[in-house]
Write a protein that holds these residues in place. Structure first.
Motif, PDB file in Angstrom:
ATOM      1  N   ASP A 102       0.849  -1.196   0.000  1.00  5.39           N
ATOM      2  CA  ASP A 102       0.000   0.000   0.000  1.00  5.39           C
ATOM      3  C   ASP A 102       0.883   1.244   0.000  1.00  5.39           C
ATOM      4  OD1 ASP A 102      -2.410   1.579   0.301  1.00  5.39           O
ATOM      5  OD2 ASP A 102      -1.862   1.833   2.405  1.00  5.39           O
ATOM      6  N   ASP A 103       0.521   2.242  -0.823  1.00  2.80           N
ATOM      7  CA  ASP A 103       1.332   3.460  -0.918  1.00  2.80           C
ATOM      8  C   ASP A 103       0.441   4.683  -1.134  1.00  2.80           C
ATOM      9  OD1 ASP A 103       4.519   4.043  -1.400  1.00  2.80           O
ATOM     10  OD2 ASP A 103       3.242   5.546  -2.340  1.00  2.80           O
ATOM     11  N   TYR A 104       0.894   5.798  -0.569  1.00  2.00           N
ATOM     12  CA  TYR A 104       0.164   7.078  -0.566  1.00  2.00           C
ATOM     13  C   TYR A 104       0.330   7.867  -1.865  1.00  2.00           C
ATOM     14  CZ  TYR A 104      -1.163  11.594   1.672  1.00  2.00           C
ATOM     15  OH  TYR A 104      -1.752  12.782   2.030  1.00  2.00           O
ATOM     16  N   ALA A 105       1.104   7.377  -2.812  1.00  2.00           N
ATOM     17  CA  ALA A 105       1.462   8.138  -4.018  1.00  2.00           C
ATOM     18  C   ALA A 105       0.229   8.745  -4.696  1.00  2.00           C
ATOM     19  CB  ALA A 105       2.194   7.226  -5.000  1.00  2.00           C
ATOM     20  N   HIS A 106       0.290  10.045  -4.992  1.00  3.36           N
ATOM     21  CA  HIS A 106      -0.860  10.723  -5.597  1.00  3.36           C
ATOM     22  C   HIS A 106      -0.444  11.733  -6.669  1.00  3.36           C
ATOM     23  CE1 HIS A 106       0.465  12.987  -2.059  1.00  3.36           C
ATOM     24  NE2 HIS A 106       0.022  14.076  -2.638  1.00  3.36           N
ATOM     25  N   HIS A 107       0.780  11.627  -7.154  1.00  7.52           N
ATOM     26  CA  HIS A 107       1.334  12.491  -8.190  1.00  7.52           C
ATOM     27  C   HIS A 107       2.052  11.570  -9.176  1.00  7.52           C
ATOM     28  CE1 HIS A 107       4.211  15.274 -10.088  1.00  7.52           C
ATOM     29  NE2 HIS A 107       3.423  16.270  -9.699  1.00  7.52           N
ATOM     30  N   PRO A 108       2.080  11.892 -10.471  1.00  9.10           N
ATOM     31  CA  PRO A 108       2.743  10.999 -11.432  1.00  9.10           C
ATOM     32  C   PRO A 108       4.170  10.627 -11.063  1.00  9.10           C
ATOM     33  CG  PRO A 108       1.482  12.659 -12.616  1.00  9.10           C
ATOM     34  CD  PRO A 108       1.404  13.020 -11.161  1.00  9.10           C
ATOM     35  N   GLU A 109       4.961  11.576 -10.555  1.00  9.15           N
ATOM     36  CA  GLU A 109       6.339  11.261 -10.191  1.00  9.15           C
ATOM     37  C   GLU A 109       6.399  10.280  -9.029  1.00  9.15           C
ATOM     38  OE1 GLU A 109       9.147  11.957 -11.759  1.00  9.15           O
ATOM     39  OE2 GLU A 109       7.900  12.885 -13.309  1.00  9.15           O
ATOM     40  N   GLU A 110       5.455  10.377  -8.097  1.00 10.59           N
ATOM     41  CA  GLU A 110       5.418   9.434  -6.980  1.00 10.59           C
ATOM     42  C   GLU A 110       5.018   8.044  -7.458  1.00 10.59           C
ATOM     43  OE1 GLU A 110       4.194  12.861  -3.691  1.00 10.59           O
ATOM     44  OE2 GLU A 110       2.670  11.514  -4.483  1.00 10.59           O
ATOM     45  N   ILE A 111       4.087   7.980  -8.411  1.00 14.65           N
ATOM     46  CA  ILE A 111       3.697   6.684  -8.980  1.00 14.65           C
ATOM     47  C   ILE A 111       4.876   6.071  -9.733  1.00 14.65           C
ATOM     48  CG2 ILE A 111       2.153   5.522 -10.611  1.00 14.65           C
ATOM     49  CD1 ILE A 111       0.057   7.685  -9.887  1.00 14.65           C
ATOM     50  N   ASN A 112       5.633   6.895 -10.457  1.00 14.81           N
ATOM     51  CA  ASN A 112       6.844   6.400 -11.127  1.00 14.81           C
ATOM     52  C   ASN A 112       7.827   5.813 -10.119  1.00 14.81           C
ATOM     53  OD1 ASN A 112       6.043   7.096 -13.739  1.00 14.81           O
ATOM     54  ND2 ASN A 112       6.931   9.139 -13.627  1.00 14.81           N
ATOM     55  N   ALA A 113       7.953   6.466  -8.963  1.00 12.86           N
ATOM     56  CA  ALA A 113       8.874   5.978  -7.937  1.00 12.86           C
ATOM     57  C   ALA A 113       8.413   4.634  -7.378  1.00 12.86           C
ATOM     58  CB  ALA A 113       8.991   7.010  -6.808  1.00 12.86           C
ATOM     59  N   VAL A 114       7.107   4.492  -7.176  1.00 11.93           N
ATOM     60  CA  VAL A 114       6.567   3.214  -6.711  1.00 11.93           C
ATOM     61  C   VAL A 114       6.815   2.126  -7.757  1.00 11.93           C
ATOM     62  CG1 VAL A 114       4.432   1.967  -6.165  1.00 11.93           C
ATOM     63  CG2 VAL A 114       4.819   4.240  -5.214  1.00 11.93           C
ATOM     64  N   HIS A 115       6.591   2.470  -9.018  1.00  9.41           N
ATOM     65  CA  HIS A 115       6.815   1.499 -10.095  1.00  9.41           C
ATOM     66  C   HIS A 115       8.285   1.061 -10.140  1.00  9.41           C
ATOM     67  CE1 HIS A 115       7.722   0.316 -14.291  1.00  9.41           C
ATOM     68  NE2 HIS A 115       6.595  -0.350 -14.159  1.00  9.41           N
ATOM     69  N   GLN A 116       9.196   2.025 -10.030  1.00 12.23           N
ATOM     70  CA  GLN A 116      10.623   1.698 -10.045  1.00 12.23           C
ATOM     71  C   GLN A 116      10.970   0.748  -8.899  1.00 12.23           C
ATOM     72  OE1 GLN A 116      13.169   2.929  -7.593  1.00 12.23           O
ATOM     73  NE2 GLN A 116      14.547   1.490  -8.622  1.00 12.23           N
ATOM     74  N   ALA A 117      10.419   1.046  -7.710  1.00 16.27           N
ATOM     75  CA  ALA A 117      10.732   0.237  -6.537  1.00 16.27           C
ATOM     76  C   ALA A 117      10.221  -1.192  -6.692  1.00 16.27           C
ATOM     77  CB  ALA A 117      10.120   0.874  -5.286  1.00 16.27           C
ATOM     78  N   VAL A 118       8.993  -1.341  -7.170  1.00 15.60           N
ATOM     79  CA  VAL A 118       8.419  -2.685  -7.266  1.00 15.60           C
ATOM     80  C   VAL A 118       9.097  -3.495  -8.375  1.00 15.60           C
ATOM     81  CG1 VAL A 118       6.473  -2.247  -8.850  1.00 15.60           C
ATOM     82  CG2 VAL A 118       6.233  -3.927  -7.035  1.00 15.60           C
ATOM     83  N   ARG A 119       9.489  -2.835  -9.476  1.00 14.77           N
ATOM     84  CA  ARG A 119      10.201  -3.549 -10.542  1.00 14.77           C
ATOM     85  C   ARG A 119      11.595  -3.965 -10.092  1.00 14.77           C
ATOM     86  NH1 ARG A 119       6.269  -5.431 -13.693  1.00 14.77           N
ATOM     87  NH2 ARG A 119       5.191  -3.814 -14.908  1.00 14.77           N
TER      88      ARG A 119
END
Length: 448
Positions: free
Chosen positions: A323-340
Motif C-alpha cells: 500500500d502506498d500514498y502516491a498521488h502524483h505521477p512522479e510518486e507513482i513512477n517511484a513506486v513502479h521503479q521500486a516494485v520492478r
C-alpha cells in the motif's frame, strides 16, 4: 505568541495528520487539548485515548466551557476548513488567538534548532528518517511527522525540546512561516496548481523558502535543482552520495561519500531509489548537525518506514500486497521503479484512486503515462477531498488516455473480486484519498 500563558488549545480539524501531531505535542507539554473534526478516524480515536476531547458536529455549543475563555485558549485551524465554518467564525469574532497550523509550528520551532524538510515529494519519509536518526543518536529532539512512523506508531517523536524536525509544507505557502537552521529541498515538481497557478510560481516560492533559513544556516538540495546549496544524490558527483549500491535480502547496502570522506556498509531496508535518496539527505542533515556516522549507521538499519509509504501488508513467496500514498505521477513512477527493482519477474496489478479533480486535470497526461507501466490497472473514481467536481474531469477521461490493454474502471466494492480474477503476484493500492480504508479489507481477504 507566548505559549506559556496558554492553558487550553482547541483544534478545528484535529484529525488531520499535521494537526494531530501538534495536538500530541501540546498534550505532552501539559496543556488541555480539545477539538472538532468531521468524522471519527483512527487518528481521532488515538487522540481520545490520551485524553483529548473531540466532537464531530460544527457547533460551538459542543465546545467545553473550559475552552471558551479567550484569555488562556489558543485556537489552531487547518486551511482545509471552509470559510463558513461556524466554530471558526465564533472564535475569530470573539477575541481568541486563532492561528493557522503552520503559524503555530513556526512559533514552536522558533526557540529551537530547527531542521526542516521541504519538497513536493519525499517530505514525510525524509522527516521520519531524520527524526528517527536524531532520536537514536540521543539528540533532544521533537519531530513532527506527516505520517505515522512504524518505529513509534505515532506522528510525533519526543526526546526533548532543544531540536525540532518539521515538514516544510508548500501547500498554501505554509513553509514560509519557518526559520530553519538546516533545511533541505527534495524536489520542486509542479503540484498544487490550484494554489500556485503555474509551475514557475511554485519554484519561485521554494526559492523564497530557501531565503527563510537563518543567516548561519545550511541548505541541502537534491542534485540538479536550480538552487545553490549542499548537494545530495545517488551515484553522482553530489557532496553527499550513495555509492557501491547492492541489494542484499531485499535491503540496500551501500557506501556514503561525504565532504569528510567515504563511510562504508550502510544498510537501509525500504525499497526504491526514491527512498534511498530520502535516506541520504536525512543522513546528511543529521551528520551536519553533529551525529557520528557510526550511530547513524545503526539508526538507519533500524528504520522501519511510514505507514502507507510502500508498506508491505502481505509478503509471501506467492503473493505480495503493498500500500502506498502516491498521488502524483512522479510518486507513482517511484513506486513502479521500486516494485520492478524488487520483483523484476513478477506480474504487477495496481489499484489507483486519483486525488483531487484539479490535480487529475493538471497532470492527466503524466498520470496516464505512469499508470500505463503496470501490467494491470484498476482505476477508482476521483476522491474529491476539499473540491467540487470539474466538468469533463473524470476517471473515465483518465482511463481512456492510459495505454494499457489490461485496464478497468471499478467501484471500491469490486476491488477484492477483481484481485481474485487477476493472475498478478504483486498487488498495489495507490492514492491519497480513502483507498487506505480498503487496505484492511483486502488484507483480511487474502491473508493466509
Amino acid at each position: 505568541m507566548n505559549f506559556g500563558k496558554v492553558n487550553n488549545v482547541y483544534f478545528i480539524g484535529i484529525g488531520g495528520i499535521g494537526m494531530s501531531a501538534i495536538a500530541r505535542y501540546f498534550v505532552a507539554n501539559g496543556k488541555q487539548v480539545s477539538g472538532y473534526d468531521k468524522t471519527p478516524t483512527e487518528i481521532t480515536n488515538s487522540l481520545e485515548e490520551i485524553g483529548v476531547t473531540i466532537h464531530f458536529e460544527d457547533d460551538i455549543k459542543a465546545v467545553s466551557e473550559v475552552f471558551l475563555n479567550p484569555e488562556n485558549t489558543l485556537v489552531v485551524y487547518t486551511p482545509a476548513i471552509p470559510k463558513n465554518h461556524s466554530e471558526f467564525n465564533y472564535f475569530k469574532d470573539n477575541g481568541f488567538n486563532v492561528l493557522k497550523r503552520s503559524a503555530v509550528l513556526g512559533e514552536i520551532t522558533k526557540q529551537t534548532v530547527c531542521l526542516a524538510v521541504a519538497g513536493t515529494h519525499g517530505k514525510t519519509t525524509t522527516t521520519s528518517i531524520l527524526g528517527h536518526l536524531l532520536h537514536v543518536c540521543n539528540v533532544p529532539v521533537t519531530a513532527f511527522l506527516g505520517g505515522i512512523s512504524e518505529n513509534y506508531n505515532s506522528n510525533l517523536i519526543i526526546n526533548g525540546t532543544e531540536v525540532t524536525v518539521v515538514e516544510a509544507d508548500e501547500f498554501d505557502r505554509s513553509f514560509l512561516t519557518l526559520s530553519p537552521d538546516l533545511a533541505c529541498i527534495t524536489s520542486m515538481d509542479a503540484d498544487h496548481l490550484d494554489i500556485y497557478g503555474n509551475a514557475e510560481a511554485l519554484v519561485s516560492t521554494f526559492k523564497e523558502f530557501s531565503e527563510c533559513i537563518k543567516p548561519n544556516g545550511k541548505l541541502f538540495i537534491k542534485n540538479g535543482l536550480p538552487l545553490k546549496g549542499i548537494t545530495y544524490g545517488i551515484e553522482d558527483d553530489s557532496d553527499y552520495c550513495a555509492q557501491n549500491i547492492s541489494i542484499v535480502n531485499g535491503s540496500y547496502v551501500f557506501d556514503v561519500k561525504t565532504p569528510s570522506g567515504i563511510y562504508k556498509n550502510f544498510k537501509f531496508c525500504l525499497p526504491g531509489r526514491h527512498n534511498l535518496s530520502n535516506a541520504i539527505i536525512a543522513l546528511a542533515m543529521a551528520a551536519e548537525y553533529g551525529c557520528s556516522y557510526e550511530e547513524l549507521a545503526k539508526g538507519l538499519e533500524t528504520y522501519q518506514g511510514v505507514k502507507r509509504r510502500f508498506t508491505y501488508q502481505i509478503k509471501t513467496d506467492d503473493f505480495v500486497f503493498i500500500d502506498d500514498y502516491a498521488h502524483h505521477p512522479e510518486e507513482i513512477n517511484a513506486v513502479h521503479q521500486a516494485v520492478r527493482e524488487m520483483y523484476p519477474d513478477k506480474k504487477v496489478l495496481a489499484i489507483f484512486q486519483p486525488h483531487l479533480f484539479s490535480r487529475t486535470k493538471d497532470f492527466v497526461d503524466g498520470f496516464a503515462e505512469s499508470l500505463s507501466k503496470f501490467d494491470e490497472l484498476l482505476l477508482l473514481d476521483i476522491y474529491p477531498a476539499r473540491e467540487l467536481p470539474i466538468e469533463g474531469v473524470t476517471s473515465k477521461w483518465l482511463l481512456d488516455k492510459i495505454e494499457n490493454s489490461n485496464k478497468k474502471l471499478i467501484q471500491k466494492t469490486e476491488i477484492i473480486n477483481e484481485i481474485k480474477k487477476s493472475e498478478a503476484q504483486i498487488v498495489l493500492t495507490i492514492g491519497a484519498g480513502d483507498i487506505g480504508v480498503e487496505v484492511k479489507h483486502i488484507k483480511e481477504a487474502f491473508y493466509v
